[in-house]
Structures are given as C-alpha cells and as structure tokens.
Design an enzyme around this catalytic site. Structure first.
Site, PDB file in Angstrom:
ATOM      1  N   TRP A  52      -1.380   0.779   6.320  1.00  0.00           N
ATOM      2  CA  TRP A  52      -2.450   1.199   5.405  1.00  0.00           C
ATOM      3  C   TRP A  52      -2.540   0.319   4.173  1.00  0.00           C
ATOM      4  CZ3 TRP A  52      -6.293   3.426   7.400  1.00  0.00           C
ATOM      5  CH2 TRP A  52      -6.121   4.288   8.489  1.00  0.00           C
ATOM      6  N   ASP A 106      -1.918   4.696  -3.192  1.00  0.00           N
ATOM      7  CA  ASP A 106      -2.554   5.469  -2.125  1.00  0.00           C
ATOM      8  C   ASP A 106      -1.577   6.552  -1.658  1.00  0.00           C
ATOM      9  OD1 ASP A 106      -3.560   6.486   0.211  1.00  0.00           O
ATOM     10  OD2 ASP A 106      -3.676   4.571   1.275  1.00  0.00           O
ATOM     11  N   LYS A 129      -4.462  15.515   5.026  1.00  0.00           N
ATOM     12  CA  LYS A 129      -3.084  15.553   5.498  1.00  0.00           C
ATOM     13  C   LYS A 129      -2.291  16.638   4.770  1.00  0.00           C
ATOM     14  CE  LYS A 129      -3.677  10.686   6.247  1.00  0.00           C
ATOM     15  NZ  LYS A 129      -3.867  10.721   7.694  1.00  0.00           N
TER      16      LYS A 129
HETATM   17  N1  PLP Z   1      -4.254   5.656   3.545  1.00  0.00           N
HETATM   18  C1  PLP Z   1      -3.310   6.288   4.265  1.00  0.00           C
HETATM   19  C2  PLP Z   1      -1.908   6.266   3.767  1.00  0.00           C
HETATM   20  C3  PLP Z   1      -3.632   6.944   5.451  1.00  0.00           C
HETATM   21  O1  PLP Z   1      -2.701   7.574   6.151  1.00  0.00           O
HETATM   22  C4  PLP Z   1      -4.977   6.943   5.889  1.00  0.00           C
HETATM   23  C5  PLP Z   1      -5.381   7.630   7.129  1.00  0.00           C
HETATM   24  O2  PLP Z   1      -4.588   8.083   7.913  1.00  0.00           O
HETATM   25  C6  PLP Z   1      -5.931   6.262   5.129  1.00  0.00           C
HETATM   26  C7  PLP Z   1      -5.540   5.644   3.960  1.00  0.00           C
HETATM   27  C8  PLP Z   1      -7.373   6.226   5.549  1.00  0.00           C
HETATM   28  O3  PLP Z   1      -7.907   7.452   5.229  1.00  0.00           O
HETATM   29  P1  PLP Z   1      -9.388   7.877   5.681  1.00  0.00           P
HETATM   30  O4  PLP Z   1      -9.358   8.046   7.153  1.00  0.00           O
HETATM   31  O5  PLP Z   1      -9.596   9.139   4.912  1.00  0.00           O
HETATM   32  O6  PLP Z   1     -10.313   6.787   5.242  1.00  0.00           O
END
Ligand code: PLP
Length: 361
Positions: free
Chosen positions: A102, A173, A197
């Site tokens: 991510w 994040d 989550k």
């Molecule tokens: N950041 C992290 C740590 C994630 O686990 C995720 C998705 O699993 C995201 C960003 C992306 O999130 P979204 O699907 O809400 O764009």
C-alpha cells in the site's frame, strides 16, 4: 447456525451488537418512521449523529483541538491523491517510505503530482521480512512531507514506533490499524483511514488534519478532495456517506463501552499473541515477518504444503471461519483480526488450525 467469524481484510467484520442495533432501527430510526439513510444530511437529526460521531472519534484518539476531522468519500486510494494535492504547496518533492504494497501504491499515485523520494525500508532479518526502524530512515530536506503506512494489510507488516522527525510534516495511512492501538496524534500532520476495516462500512474515509496545513491545496484539485473546502463545510460540501457515518458512530460508541482504544490494544495484543504463538509453535504453519514488524491486524501464514491450501479453506469455511484466503500477491492464508474480532474468534481459528495440522501435518 454455526457461529461465523469473518477474517476478511476489508470490508471487514463489524461488532455484532452494532449490527443488531442498526437492524432494529433500520426502518424506524428515532421514531421518525424512516431510515437514517433516507433523511437529509442537513436535518437536525442527522447533524446530531454527525457531531456525536466526530466527538466520540476525537475522544477515542484524544485528537487535539488544533486538528480537523473530515468525513470523506474516496477511500484510501482517494487520499493517495488528496495528500499531495493538499500538501505539496508548490514543492516538487515529498518523501515516501516504501514498506509494502500500500505504501508503494501511494507512491505510484503521488508520481502524478510530484517526484517522490522513495525510501525503501524493506530488509531481511534472519530470512524474514523486516522494516528499518525510523531512526534509519533517510529523509530529505527538499520534501514537503513524509508519507508512510504503519500497517501493511497485505504484507502483514507493521511499524509500531511513533514518528519523531522534528518539524517534518508526517502523513500516515492508518487504513488497517486506526483505533487498534493508542497513538499520539500530535506527532502527525495528516492521518487518514478508509473506514471499511476497523471502523465501519466502505464508502467513508476519515481524515485527521492539523489546521496549519489547510489552505494550501493546488487550484486544480477537485473540491471534494480539498481539505479546506471539506473543513469549511463540516464535511458536507457534497452529500456525505450518511449511513456509513451513522454506523461508524455506533462503532465509536461500542468502542467506548469496551473501554476505548487502550482496552482494544490489550485485546488485540492477546489475539495476535494467540495466533502467532500457534504458528510459531507448529512445524506446519509459517509466518514470514520478523517478530518486531508483525502486524497485529493482518496475519498472513503459509501451510507447509501449499497443495493443502484448498482443503484448508474448504474445511475452515465449513466451520464458520470465513475469508482466510491470502491476498494473491502473498498467497497462502491471511487472518485479519481487527477490533471487531473477538478473542473467541481467534481461539476458534487456532483450534481449527491445530486440528487440521493433526490430521494433515
Ligand atoms: N491503504 C491500506 C493500508 C489499505 O489496506 C487499503 C485497502 O485495503 C488501501 C489503502 C486502499 O483503500 P481503498 O480501497 O479504500 O481505496
């Protein structure tokens, strides 16, 4: 019916009590004869929901008064664009710490806005994946901010240290770890997290932003991503995801009833210890992350023989243990054990794992 424990990485399990309450009041919320999702976001009833949810969230994370909390659309990936769009303030570089899938995805998005200085912190420790401690991150003077991801949902790695980089603007994040352990919000410029989550339903993204960082967005940034526009309009510049906001509010109340973030942290530690100890004490299961960087939320593990994966998934599903298939990038299994997963769920999983090992190991 078999008790179901859902180990999905997201959208993820919600507290059963919260779902029951939402079900009870679904069609007749507060005696209005209608659902909360059918009323105006500007009605006094919904404003009350919105304000209470924000206050509870602030209480849970002890968010200082010089921070705004924004309830946005767009998910984690939306923030991958919103962060550079709001914070570069004319700069051409920002530091991006690459610790996994991510964090790397955030870098790819940032490349549309600037030249990210990528700081790769992935290392190997005794044959396992590890991450460099913060003291060894080589940050750059030309960077408008430093971005990192404290919990990598797919890799199953985590950074538990809290940043201490002087006056650098730190952006994190927290999508898969928000509210799972105590943090010092004052060390961050921006914290963001998709709700799906550890908070509530998909469709809502929480952003915590220090007030002095507002008002610096580039002119061509879509207004729905502009932190100042959202803050000035109480997160109601456009119609917010009202049902997700309401349900997240119920989760915040539930968290408070459980004893808040400190109590969740203790419970999450117990759950993670139980699962990692089961893995480490067996010759059949393996986790490839060095102990210091093991995520307490997302636990990937491999079976000694990958040919047994299919059977493991079939049998676990039959026992009410859902969504254990690992992400395609990592393979094997992954158990996501967010706040809503009770210790009993992890106990049921480890009992099953031991039984499966006895029969097939
Ligand atoms: N950041 C992290 C740590 C994630 O686990 C995720 C998705 O699993 C995201 C960003 C992306 O999130 P979204 O699907 O809400 O764009």
């Amino acid at each position: 019916m078999t008790q179901v424990y859902n180990f999905s990485s997201g959208p993820a399990m919600l507290p059963a009590e919260v779902l029951r309450r939402a079900q009870q009041e679904l069609t007749n919320w507060q005696g209005l004869g209608t659902s909360v999702m059918e009323i105006s976001h500007r009605s006094k009833e919904f404003i009350q929901v919105a304000e209470t949810a924000e206050q509870d969230f602030r209480d849970l994370l002890k968010i200082p008064s010089n921070y705004k909390v924004l309830f946005c659309h767009g998910g984690g990936r939306g923030q991958f664009a919103a962060v550079p769009g709001n914070l570069l303030n004319g700069a051409s570089h920002a530091d991006y710490v690459d610790g996994g899938y991510w964090a790397h995805s955030a870098i790819k998005e940032a490349e549309k806005f600037c030249t990210p200085n990528t700081i790769d912190i992935k290392v190997s420790h005794e044959g396992k994946t590890a991450l460099l401690p913060m003291g060894q991150w080589k940050l750059n003077d030309n960077a408008a901010y430093v971005h990192y991801c404290p919990n990598e949902t797919i890799d199953g790695t985590a950074i538990f240290e809290q940043p201490d980089f002087g006056d650098k603007v730190v952006v994190a994040d927290f999508s898969s770890t928000i509210l799972s352990h105590e943090i010092d919000v004052s060390r961050y410029g921006v914290i963001y997290a998709g709700a799906q989550k550890n908070i509530g339903p998909a469709g809502l993204t929480l952003v915590i932003v220090r007030e002095d960082l507002l008002g610096k967005a580039r002119n061509d940034l879509p207004s729905v991503f502009n932190y100042s526009v959202l803050a000035d309009n109480g997160s109601m510049f456009n119609t917010p995801p009202t049902f997700a906001w309401y349900l997240s509010g119920l989760v915040f109340k539930w968290l408070k009833e459980q004893g808040g973030v400190a109590a969740m942290e203790k419970r999450n530690q117990q759950k993670a210890d139980l699962l990692y100890n089961t893995i480490d004490n067996s010759g059949f299961y393996r986790n490839n992350v060095a102990t210091a960087n093991r995520s307490q939320m997302n636990v990937p593990f491999q079976l000694a023989d990958a040919a047994l994966d299919k059977l493991f998934l079939e049998e676990s599903l039959n026992q009410g243990l859902h969504a254990l298939k690992g992400h395609r990038v990592v393979g094997g299994m992954r158990a996501s054990i967010y706040n809503a997963m009770p210790l009993a769920g992890v106990q049921a999983l480890t009992d099953f794992m031991l039984d499966f090992e006895r029969r097939h190991g």
